[in-house]
Design an enzyme around this catalytic site. Structure first.
Site, PDB file in Angstrom:
ATOM      1  N   GLN A 158      -4.426  -5.321   7.254  1.00  0.00           N
ATOM      2  CA  GLN A 158      -5.509  -6.335   6.510  1.00  0.00           C
ATOM      3  C   GLN A 158      -5.514  -7.517   7.270  1.00  0.00           C
ATOM      4  O   GLN A 158      -6.137  -8.564   6.753  1.00  0.00           O
ATOM      5  CB  GLN A 158      -5.286  -6.444   4.968  1.00  0.00           C
ATOM      6  CG  GLN A 158      -5.511  -5.163   4.189  1.00  0.00           C
ATOM      7  CD  GLN A 158      -6.971  -4.455   4.415  1.00  0.00           C
ATOM      8  OE1 GLN A 158      -7.861  -5.279   4.698  1.00  0.00           O
ATOM      9  NE2 GLN A 158      -7.156  -3.218   3.648  1.00  0.00           N
TER      10      GLN A 158
ATOM     11  N   ASP B 242       3.087  -4.744   8.091  1.00  0.00           N
ATOM     12  CA  ASP B 242       1.809  -3.884   7.940  1.00  0.00           C
ATOM     13  C   ASP B 242       0.751  -4.788   8.061  1.00  0.00           C
ATOM     14  O   ASP B 242       0.286  -5.452   7.202  1.00  0.00           O
ATOM     15  CB  ASP B 242       1.961  -3.329   6.340  1.00  0.00           C
ATOM     16  CG  ASP B 242       0.503  -2.491   6.144  1.00  0.00           C
ATOM     17  OD1 ASP B 242      -0.338  -2.695   7.101  1.00  0.00           O
ATOM     18  OD2 ASP B 242       0.413  -1.738   5.268  1.00  0.00           O
TER      19      ASP B 242
ATOM     20  N   HIS C 114       0.886  -1.158  -0.124  1.00  0.00           N
ATOM     21  CA  HIS C 114      -0.019  -0.051  -0.032  1.00  0.00           C
ATOM     22  C   HIS C 114       0.949   1.098  -0.112  1.00  0.00           C
ATOM     23  O   HIS C 114       1.979   1.167   0.442  1.00  0.00           O
ATOM     24  CB  HIS C 114      -0.815  -0.159   1.346  1.00  0.00           C
ATOM     25  CG  HIS C 114      -1.803   0.995   1.447  1.00  0.00           C
ATOM     26  ND1 HIS C 114      -1.662   2.286   1.808  1.00  0.00           N
ATOM     27  CD2 HIS C 114      -3.318   1.009   1.228  1.00  0.00           C
ATOM     28  CE1 HIS C 114      -2.835   2.955   1.838  1.00  0.00           C
ATOM     29  NE2 HIS C 114      -3.849   2.125   1.381  1.00  0.00           N
TER      30      HIS C 114
ATOM     31  N   LYS D 274     -10.540  -0.593  10.636  1.00  0.00           N
ATOM     32  CA  LYS D 274     -10.754  -1.783   9.863  1.00  0.00           C
ATOM     33  C   LYS D 274     -11.099  -2.962  10.753  1.00  0.00           C
ATOM     34  O   LYS D 274     -11.105  -4.079  10.107  1.00  0.00           O
ATOM     35  CB  LYS D 274      -9.366  -2.043   9.109  1.00  0.00           C
ATOM     36  CG  LYS D 274      -9.126  -1.168   8.166  1.00  0.00           C
ATOM     37  CD  LYS D 274      -7.743  -1.264   7.128  1.00  0.00           C
ATOM     38  CE  LYS D 274      -7.297  -0.022   6.401  1.00  0.00           C
ATOM     39  NZ  LYS D 274      -8.010   0.327   5.311  1.00  0.00           N
TER      40      LYS D 274
HETATM   41  N1  PMP Z   1      -1.817  -0.677   4.469  1.00  0.00           N
HETATM   42  C1  PMP Z   1      -2.774  -1.421   3.915  1.00  0.00           C
HETATM   43  C2  PMP Z   1      -2.241  -3.073   3.381  1.00  0.00           C
HETATM   44  C3  PMP Z   1      -3.926  -0.935   3.683  1.00  0.00           C
HETATM   45  O1  PMP Z   1      -4.969  -1.729   3.071  1.00  0.00           O
HETATM   46  C4  PMP Z   1      -4.552   0.419   4.146  1.00  0.00           C
HETATM   47  C5  PMP Z   1      -5.774   0.811   4.059  1.00  0.00           C
HETATM   48  N2  PMP Z   1      -6.422   0.669   2.615  1.00  0.00           N
HETATM   49  C6  PMP Z   1      -3.418   0.913   5.015  1.00  0.00           C
HETATM   50  C7  PMP Z   1      -2.159   0.410   4.886  1.00  0.00           C
HETATM   51  C8  PMP Z   1      -3.513   2.290   5.576  1.00  0.00           C
HETATM   52  O2  PMP Z   1      -4.559   2.210   6.416  1.00  0.00           O
HETATM   53  P1  PMP Z   1      -5.250   3.602   7.075  1.00  0.00           P
HETATM   54  O3  PMP Z   1      -5.688   4.467   5.923  1.00  0.00           O
HETATM   55  O4  PMP Z   1      -5.939   3.227   8.212  1.00  0.00           O
HETATM   56  O5  PMP Z   1      -3.985   4.142   7.780  1.00  0.00           O
END
Ligand code: PMP
Length: 427
Positions: A200, A197, A121, A223
């Site tokens: 998910q 990270d 991400h 999430k």
């Molecule tokens: N890493 C992953 C794998 C994600 O799916 C996401 C959110 N889509 C994030 C980081 C970022 O999360 P946040 O927007 O809650 O900071």
């Protein structure tokens, strides 16, 4: 056994109708809905305990501090962290990764390398790119055509200059589950700091940071049925102790003179300013809620939904879905395209030009807006993973992502509406 219809009743939002239709919420990788228990915990905090933590010597502040620290302990236990001093409250995964990249980055030198993967991400790419100004180099391990990480390529990209390896536990596009325990072993043998990270993974499967043996682990509350604006960075306490602070201000210091400051103990060294106590309490309630459902049962439920999607997708002509097919390597994230979606073109992406789609195909944004007419929420776009889009050779994808309140009937409706939309678009 998890009963999604029973679970649904715990979430007030599902009483709402959109265009007169029940909400079918399939955008759980972006954020999840909130149960009464979380909403009530936040309300109860503000109604009965609101005050600043670690400061006042009066009753309200003591109680508020107690709730905040109990939440830290509970959430630490939820992710298998042995010592609550290792859990820093942050806003979300993005802030956690920025914190760790910025603080570790202070100790990195020109030509040091950071190893990432092609399925990250943006929040696990951009904070590392900030370090390029110091001459730090970033390498990306490739994925295989089946949507899993190419571990051979990962290993081949490790050099004596690799100082940090940061990897997503679960891809928010491919649904691929990375064997982070194994990757951790590989990089630790070379004395490389290992970061995961977990945005998910924490909401969807049992996670034990001690068992993974990662050095740092990032996740978001919103999430995992928790509130927006609260998340966590877990770090091994001895590493957090050595790491310089990220933000300066109140609460993170031991002493301040006009010349210099010294730092508070961990985790407070990383929690400058007034903290988001209400949402930490809300997140603790979310952890209790998920624990009661059972993380193993949640994982099993999502696996069943994914298997069902794999079975039903064949009735949609021209559909191509992405990510591993083996269910043990796959979380409940289902990215797909209908027909031919042209290759990724950064210039077009930046100009905002609407890409042309051949007849019989449908743009992911059109899929999402057609689904919306039936009350079905799916995502479309690059999912904050532009390098992955380029690697998959697509401009964008549509994405349905499953959670505890989704049923096989939701997936039926999703595919029926997908077929209807394609038929409408073809005429
Ligand atoms: N890493 C992953 C794998 C994600 O799916 C996401 C959110 N889509 C994030 C980081 C970022 O999360 P946040 O927007 O809650 O900071």
């Amino acid at each position: 056994m998890l009963d999604p219809l029973k679970v649904k009743k715990d979430f007030p939002i599902f009483k709402r109708k959109i265009e007169g239709k029940e909400i079918i919420y399939l955008d759980n990788a972006a954020t999840t809905q909130k149960p009464y228990v979380v909403i009530d915990a936040i309300k109860n905090y503000y109604e009965n305990f609101n005050s600043n933590v670690h400061r006042g010597i009066y009753k309200l502040s003591e109680e508020s501090t107690d709730l905040y620290e109990k939440s830290r302990k509970n959430i630490s236990e939820f992710i298998g962290a042995p010592d609550p001093r290792g859990l820093v409250f942050v806003r979300n995964t993005t802030e956690a990764l920025n914190l760790v990249a910025s603080s570790i980055g202070q100790g990195l030198k020109k030509d040091d390398e950071v190893l990432l993967t092609m399925m990250e991400h943006h929040s696990n790419i951009v904070p590392w790119q900030f370090l390029k100004a110091k001459g730090v180099k970033i390498k990306f391990a490739d994925i295989k055509d089946d949507g899993t990480l190419d571990v051979d390529d990962y290993v081949s990209k490790i050099t004596p200059m690799t100082k940090v390896a940061s990897v997503t536990h679960v891809s928010n596009v491919l649904g691929a589950i990375n064997d982070v325990k194994e990757l951790g072993k590989i990089v630790h043998e070379k004395d490389i700091t290992f970061i995961v990270d977990g945005a998910q993974s924490v909401p969807h499967m049992p996670v034990d940071v001690k068992d993974i043996d990662c050095d740092f682990f990032a996740f978001s509350g919103h999430k995992m049925v928790g509130p927006m604006g609260i998340g966590g960075l877990y770090g091994k306490p001895d590493l957090l102790e050595k790491l310089p602070p990220y933000m300066g201000g109140g609460d993170m210091i031991k002493s301040v003179t006009t010349e210099e400051s010294t730092w508070n103990e961990i985790p407070y060294k990383f929690e400058a300013g007034t903290q988001n106590v209400a949402d930490a309490v809300g997140l603790s309630a979310a952890a209790d809620y998920l624990r009661k459902l059972g993380m193993k049962d949640i994982r099993k439920h999502e696996t069943e939904l994914m298997l069902y999607a794999f079975q039903e997708e064949r009735y949609v002509e021209g559909l191509k879905s992405f990510g591993p097919r083996s269910l043990h390597l796959r979380a409940g994230v289902y990215s797909f395209n209908c027909g031919e979606v042209p290759a990724f073109d950064i210039e077009k992406e930046l100009s905002g030009e609407r890409i042309k789609i051949s007849k019989g195909s449908m743009h992911p944004h059109d899929i999402a807006s057609e689904m919306d007419k039936e009350g079905i929420a799916v995502r479309s776009g690059h999912h904050c993973a532009m390098p992955l889009m380029a690697r998959l050779d697509v401009q964008a994808t549509a994405r349905a992502s499953f959670y505890i309140y989704n049923t096989k009937e939701d997936i039926d409706k999703f595919f029926i509406e997908l077929n209807n939309s394609i038929t409408r678009f073809a005429h």
